[in-house]
Write a protein that holds these residues in place. Structure first.
Motif, short mmCIF file in Angstrom:
data_model
loop_
_atom_site.label_atom_id
_atom_site.label_comp_id
_atom_site.label_asym_id
_atom_site.label_seq_id
_atom_site.Cartn_x
_atom_site.Cartn_y
_atom_site.Cartn_z
N ALA A 1 5.92 8.36 5.61
CA ALA A 1 6.02 8.95 4.27
C ALA A 1 6.86 10.23 4.30
CB ALA A 1 4.64 9.23 3.72
N LEU A 2 6.82 10.93 5.43
CA LEU A 2 7.59 12.17 5.56
C LEU A 2 9.07 11.90 5.74
CD1 LEU A 2 5.71 14.57 7.99
CD2 LEU A 2 6.57 15.13 5.73
N ARG B 1 13.97 10.47 -4.23
CA ARG B 1 13.88 10.94 -2.86
C ARG B 1 14.36 9.83 -1.90
NH1 ARG B 1 9.26 11.33 0.72
NH2 ARG B 1 9.82 12.69 2.45
N ASN C 1 -7.32 12.30 1.37
CA ASN C 1 -6.13 11.44 1.34
C ASN C 1 -6.52 9.99 1.55
OD1 ASN C 1 -3.52 10.51 1.46
ND2 ASN C 1 -3.17 11.20 3.57
N MET C 2 -6.29 9.14 0.57
CA MET C 2 -6.64 7.72 0.74
C MET C 2 -5.61 6.83 0.06
SD MET C 2 -9.92 7.62 -1.81
CE MET C 2 -10.89 8.68 -0.78
N ASN C 3 -5.80 5.52 0.16
CA ASN C 3 -4.86 4.61 -0.48
C ASN C 3 -5.00 4.71 -2.00
OD1 ASN C 3 -3.97 3.78 1.95
ND2 ASN C 3 -5.10 1.86 1.96
N VAL D 1 6.93 3.28 1.56
CA VAL D 1 7.84 3.09 2.69
C VAL D 1 7.95 1.59 3.04
CG1 VAL D 1 8.37 3.82 5.02
CG2 VAL D 1 7.08 5.31 3.54
N ALA E 1 -7.64 2.82 -3.84
CA ALA E 1 -9.03 3.17 -3.56
C ALA E 1 -9.48 4.37 -4.40
CB ALA E 1 -9.21 3.49 -2.08
N GLU F 1 0.84 -1.20 0.00
CA GLU F 1 0.00 0.00 0.00
C GLU F 1 0.87 1.25 0.00
OE1 GLU F 1 -3.09 0.32 -0.37
OE2 GLU F 1 -4.05 -1.53 0.24
N LYS F 2 2.01 1.17 0.69
CA LYS F 2 2.85 2.35 0.86
C LYS F 2 4.26 2.08 0.37
CE LYS F 2 -0.44 4.08 3.54
NZ LYS F 2 -1.20 5.26 3.24
N HIS G 1 11.09 3.47 8.51
CA HIS G 1 10.02 2.50 8.65
C HIS G 1 9.69 2.12 10.08
CE1 HIS G 1 7.60 -1.10 8.01
NE2 HIS G 1 7.27 -0.50 6.91
N ALA H 1 -1.14 10.71 -0.22
CA ALA H 1 -0.11 11.68 0.13
C ALA H 1 1.16 11.05 0.68
CB ALA H 1 -0.67 12.70 1.12
N GLY H 2 1.67 10.04 -0.02
CA GLY H 2 2.97 9.48 0.35
C GLY H 2 3.82 9.40 -0.91
N MET I 1 1.17 14.95 14.94
CA MET I 1 0.41 14.11 14.01
C MET I 1 -0.09 12.88 14.74
SD MET I 1 2.92 14.55 10.68
CE MET I 1 1.98 13.71 9.42
N LEU J 1 2.37 15.14 -0.40
CA LEU J 1 2.95 14.71 0.87
C LEU J 1 2.18 15.36 2.00
CD1 LEU J 1 5.38 13.09 2.02
CD2 LEU J 1 6.66 15.23 2.05
N LYS J 2 1.87 14.58 3.01
CA LYS J 2 1.18 15.16 4.16
C LYS J 2 2.22 15.71 5.13
CE LYS J 2 -2.42 14.87 7.38
NZ LYS J 2 -3.83 14.75 7.43
N VAL J 3 2.07 16.97 5.51
CA VAL J 3 2.97 17.60 6.46
C VAL J 3 2.13 18.18 7.58
CG1 VAL J 3 4.69 19.40 6.81
CG2 VAL J 3 4.62 18.17 4.65
N GLY J 4 2.30 17.67 8.79
CA GLY J 4 1.45 18.12 9.89
C GLY J 4 0.00 17.84 9.55
N ASN J 5 -0.82 18.90 9.57
CA ASN J 5 -2.22 18.72 9.23
C ASN J 5 -2.54 19.06 7.79
OD1 ASN J 5 -3.57 17.63 11.40
ND2 ASN J 5 -3.56 19.58 12.50
N GLY K 1 -9.50 7.06 4.39
CA GLY K 1 -8.92 8.40 4.41
C GLY K 1 -8.99 9.11 5.74
N ARG L 1 -2.69 5.48 10.83
CA ARG L 1 -2.44 6.25 9.62
C ARG L 1 -1.48 7.41 9.89
NH1 ARG L 1 -5.09 6.54 4.65
NH2 ARG L 1 -4.30 8.30 3.54
#
Lengths: 266, 242
Positions: free
Chosen positions: B203-204, A90, A211-213, A67, A216, A64-65, B208, A175-176, B32, A182-186, B190, B196
């Protein structure tokens, strides 16, 4: 005593590493009989499936990710990840011991995805995209992210056009996938996010990022959960059967193989 | 193995610290996790309330039907409900709620959809817990209440249910501890819950293990606290019992 065992279990889980050893990899052709990985639902997965042929059930793992895939790669559970070049770079910069094969597996284009038949919105977005390309907005956004260092970009500096007159524009993404999202904070940053913020502004709408997989997203757009998908999505014939696409907003996106540096022999 | 890999050297320790800073301290990234935890607790609490209400209603229907109250249709409905919601994975139910039933509800906070999905799912399990609790009360209690002139409903409400509740509280709490962990699948529609949030940090920072282990520890701490609470509650409930 019980607490000790719980601690031991947590340690064992986090340190569980397995090692494998194989021959050196020289080019994508060598990957045909190797354990490969890709993010689920991405073109990386389809390319890996084509590459492996009948062996795909045995040799392909989808995650899924990214990472997760990179962790598996470093642990030797897989030999290579098929993915887009910019996110791969990256990982190359920030994670030790990785390499990208020089030879690309394919070259693709990204576009925004819509519900099949939503021609009105496609046309509106295409118009904005064309403007953005001709007036330099698009290249300015890319320039902000292309060198790989965007720690200065803050979500609060991206104008989501809150309280706009024409309602909301719901955009689905995963957002990965830096530098695109990319998700940063909120909040969210990235090329796609800034592009969508600009599109929303031009349409007089407020941008809402969902933001979802990644796998999906097609469901979300076809059921109307989101108005469009902006997630570094490649246009493919198969996807075109179930979705409409905008004009491409970036071409020549190389699909590359991310491998361990030890495994790679140029 | 851990020793050979240099797990406990000074270098490894400073590397651990550096990564810890990256993952949790820099740019207040721990927030977060805090926000994720808030979301997880919010969903669990909401689903718990729905679960108890739905479970209570369903179990009373089933027990009342068995006790002679003529509600065959309601009973059939309760049976089907329990069968379907216990017989399908919570994950699949969550996806169906979000993408099929509430497909067009876009302004609705997704967390409410999750609360509904988890709550209705939990209701089916709670119903069986309650039913077991009610049936564990000696039949003589109901007979005695009825012979004193109470109606079936009043007997249930004032005599049977209070006693049954006392029996089922520990099991009920276990169900909610399970629910807390189950909400970790909310990321699929989501919602940035605790799990999550950990993935978002991954991701940031492209790292891992640390975010995931941290998430695991937070879950564990909460579950241990809740377990302790259940034990206290059990002691309190069994006061004066022989």
């Amino acid at each position: 005593m019980k607490k000790f065992f719980v601690l031991l279990l947590v340690l064992a889980l986090s340190a569980g590493v397995c090692f494998a050893d194989g021959g050196k990899l020289k080019s994508p052709a060598d990957l045909k009989t190797e354990k490969l990985a890709a993010q689920r639902g991405t073109t990386g997965q389809y390319i890996a499936e084509d590459l492996l042929g009948d062996n795909k059930a045995l040799l392909l793992t989808t995650y899924e990710k990214y990472v997760d895939a990179v962790a598996a790669l470093r642990q030797g559970k897989i030999r290579a990840i098929v993915m887009d070049e910019m996110p791969a770079k990256r990982f190359l910069n920030e994670v030790e011991g990785l390499a990208i094969m020089d030879e690309a597996l394919s070259s693709e284009s990204y576009a925004i995805g819509f519900k099949k038949g939503n021609t009105e919105l496609v046309e509106q977005v295409n118009k904005v995209l064309a403007e953005m390309k001709s007036d330099g907005t698009m290249s300015a956004i890319f320039a902000k992210y292309i060198d790989g260092d965007y720690s200065a970009v803050k979500p609060e500096n991206i104008d989501f056009n809150a309280g706009a007159a024409n309602g909301k524009l719901y955009v689905g993404t995963e957002a990965g996938f830096a530098p695109y999202e990319l998700k940063v904070g909120n909040g969210f940053i990235g090329i796609d996010v800034e592009m969508c913020a600009h599109i929303a502004k031009k349409l007089g709408k407020e941008l809402v990022i969902i933001n979802m997989n990644f796998d999906a997203l097609p469901t979300a757009v076809s059921t109307g959960k989101v108005d469009m998908i902006c997630a570094g999505m490649t246009v493919t014939d198969e996807r075109k059967e179930n979705m409409d696409f905008s004009d491409n907003y970036v071409d020549g996106v190389r699909q590359v193989a991310l491998v361990r540096a030890d495994d790679y022999e140029k | 193995m851990l020793w050979e890999s240099g797990f406990f050297t000074a270098e490894a320790w400073s590397d651990f610290n550096r990564r810890f800073y990256q993952n949790f301290i820099k740019d207040d990234r721990y927030m977060m996790l805090v926000d994720g935890l808030r979301s997880t607790i919010f969903m669990t609490s909401g689903a718990t309330i729905i679960g108890v209400i739905v479970g209570l209603i369903l179990s009373v229907i089933r027990v009342a039907y068995k006790g002679g109250v003529p509600i065959p249709l309601l009973n059939k409905f309760a049976e089907c409900y329990i069968t379907v919601l216990r017989g399908t994975p919570a994950m699949v139910q969550l996806l169906i709620w979000n993408f099929t039933i509430f497909a067009s509800a876009r302004d609705l906070n997704t967390q409410y959809i999750a609360i509904l999905a988890f709550g209705l799912n939990s209701g089916a399990y709670v119903a069986e817990i309650f039913r077991g609790g009610i049936e564990s009360i000696d039949a003589g209690q109901m007979e005695a209440a009825r012979s004193l002139g109470l109606t079936y409903g009043s007997s249930m409400r004032y005599v049977i249910l209070p006693q049954a509740l006392r029996n089922v509280v520990p099991m009920l709490f276990n169900e909610f501890i399970a629910l807390l962990k189950e909400t970790s699948i909310a990321g699929y529609i989501g919602i940035d819950d605790l799990t999550r949030a950990g993935q978002n940090i991954q991701a940031l920072t492209l790292e891992h293990s640390q975010p995931l282990v941290m998430v695991a520890i937070i879950y564990l701490v909460i579950v241990l606290l809740l377990t302790r609470l259940v034990r206290k509650l059990e002691e309190w409930l069994s006061r004066g019992r022989r």
